[in-house]
Design an enzyme around this catalytic site. Sequence first.
Site, PDB file in Angstrom:
ATOM      1  N   ALA A 141      57.498 -32.455  66.259  1.00 16.16           N
ATOM      2  CA  ALA A 141      57.349 -33.472  67.295  1.00 16.16           C
ATOM      3  C   ALA A 141      56.378 -33.016  68.382  1.00 16.16           C
ATOM      4  CB  ALA A 141      58.705 -33.789  67.913  1.00 16.16           C
ATOM      5  N   GLY A 186      59.822 -31.552  62.390  1.00 16.20           N
ATOM      6  CA  GLY A 186      59.384 -32.778  61.743  1.00 16.20           C
ATOM      7  C   GLY A 186      58.278 -32.561  60.731  1.00 16.20           C
ATOM      8  N   GLU A 189      60.111 -31.714  57.685  1.00 21.58           N
ATOM      9  CA  GLU A 189      60.779 -32.938  57.226  1.00 21.58           C
ATOM     10  C   GLU A 189      59.803 -33.863  56.516  1.00 21.58           C
ATOM     11  OE1 GLU A 189      64.467 -33.764  60.186  1.00 21.58           O
ATOM     12  OE2 GLU A 189      62.494 -33.765  61.152  1.00 21.58           O
ATOM     13  N   GLU A 209      65.030 -27.058  65.134  1.00 19.01           N
ATOM     14  CA  GLU A 209      65.465 -27.935  66.218  1.00 19.01           C
ATOM     15  C   GLU A 209      66.623 -27.380  67.030  1.00 19.01           C
ATOM     16  OE1 GLU A 209      63.335 -30.706  63.365  1.00 19.01           O
ATOM     17  OE2 GLU A 209      64.606 -28.922  63.225  1.00 19.01           O
TER      18      GLU A 209
END
Length: 339
Positions: A141, A186, A189, A209
Amino acid sequence: MAAAVAAGPGALGSLHAGGARLVAACSAWLCSGLRLPRSLAGRRVGPAIWAQGWVPAAGGPAPKRRYSSEMKTEDELRVRHLEEENRGIVVLGINRAYGKNSLSKNLIKMLSKAVDALKSDKKVRTIIIRSEVPGIFCAGADLKERAKMSSSEVGPFVSKIRAVINDIANLPVPTIAAIDGLALGGGLELALACDIRVAASSAKMGLVETKLAIIPGGGGTQRLPRAIGMSLAKELIFSARVLDGQEAKAVGLISHVLEQNQEGDAAYRKALDLAREFLPQGPVAMRVAKLAINQGMEVDLVTGLAIEEACYAQTIPTKDRLEGLLAFKEKRPPRYKGE
């Protein structure tokens, strides 16, 4: 993956109620022409950028990029439709160097538009997601942008990231993540949503995270356990541990690990080699094979076998199947058209 397949007459009659509903949903998906379910489909838009492909650079091993239109340096996502022997391969190149390819509002918007266009393009056979920034795949992010958001804005934006990553997972063709650098949060991910992951040994990846007092929000808590097992996934998420390419290969997080080359694109080159292996195969077969595998992994074996039967039924009436038999008889390469 919320998609499935149409069965031949009576193929689903023996399924229990839950399985029957699942495979019935599959029928609607395939009968509509191998499109994603309405719940996942967004409005269709044109690709962000069209390009002709890659040709070898004269006098050296580094690839020379040849585009059908001039690239703008501010483009954060470059969509290239390769040509010649690579026709059918599409490369999504993340190009946000100043933000370490982090997932900003603009990048997510561009990814969404590109994926929306690609999922209905029958000429697309394989999609590669890579970085065009040396040493970085995606740092996760955009925390600078996130810090400016109010608490009420964060949830909806993370939901948008999750939706885009889900759309990538639901693309009806094979997808490959080429991890030539850092893939955190992310970024990992995003790679986990792809069917196949390849990485350079020097790459670093992890779901970190919990260091920020949050949890993975783009599917990481669900896809990582499915990829490497629940216990190890918990260990990696709880510790926010970062793995290099060799470690990631050892735990099954990636399929191939390569020593990084001088150009810094070893994983991309391997991804391109894999994509070329996929190109000669029947397009319809590739799509329903992916569907059968993805759906089957989410249900019990009896339901999974029914899904496979239903998927197989979709290949029987195709012209490609007859072409495959004829080519075998005539001892020549088949000429598939996706029909």
